[in-house]
Design a protein around this motif. Structure first.
Motif, PDB file in Angstrom:
ATOM      1  N   LYS A   1      15.165 100.424 104.173  1.00 45.93           N
ATOM      2  CA  LYS A   1      16.103  99.483 104.765  1.00 45.93           C
ATOM      3  C   LYS A   1      15.319  98.298 105.310  1.00 45.93           C
ATOM      4  O   LYS A   1      14.396  98.468 106.101  1.00 45.93           O
ATOM      5  N   LYS A   2      15.689  97.137 104.845  1.00 46.91           N
ATOM      6  CA  LYS A   2      15.089  95.889 105.328  1.00 46.91           C
ATOM      7  C   LYS A   2      16.228  95.034 105.851  1.00 46.91           C
ATOM      8  O   LYS A   2      16.983  94.458 105.067  1.00 46.91           O
ATOM      9  N   GLY A   3      16.352  94.994 107.160  1.00 47.37           N
ATOM     10  CA  GLY A   3      17.508  94.320 107.750  1.00 47.37           C
ATOM     11  C   GLY A   3      18.754  95.133 107.453  1.00 47.37           C
ATOM     12  O   GLY A   3      18.830  96.295 107.788  1.00 47.37           O
TER      13      GLY A   3
END
Length: 88
Positions: free
Chosen positions: A32-34
């Motif tokens: 999860k990136k952002g």
């Protein structure tokens, strides 16, 4: 660099509904990136392994003797033909 899969791509690769992935995301490996969630090939392999089921009973179960390397369905035998007990 490893390929990253979005929800629709991962669902298609795993042959599940996208909504199933979204409902179970807390239990599934992912990145999860952002707000963006992606799945790596290793994540998809891990998800597949988490939910893989090998039958232990029934016609598709792998007998202990067959587990040594022969084909898992080698022990299956065809059913008798329909109507083979009819009198002519």
């Amino acid at each position: 660099m490893n390929r990253r899969f979005t929800y629709p791509e991962a669902a298609a690769a795993l042959r599940v509904e996208e909504s199933w992935l979204r409902r179970h995301i807390k239990k599934l490996p992912h990145s999860k990136k952002g707000r963006v969630i992606t799945f790596s090939e290793a994540d998809l392999d891990a998800i597949d392994a988490m939910f893989h089921h090998t039958p232990t009973a029934g016609p598709l179960a792998v007998p202990a003797s067959a587990a040594a390397g022969s084909h898992p369905l080698a022990g299956l035998r065809p059913l008798p033909q329909r109507g083979s007990l009819r009198s002519a």
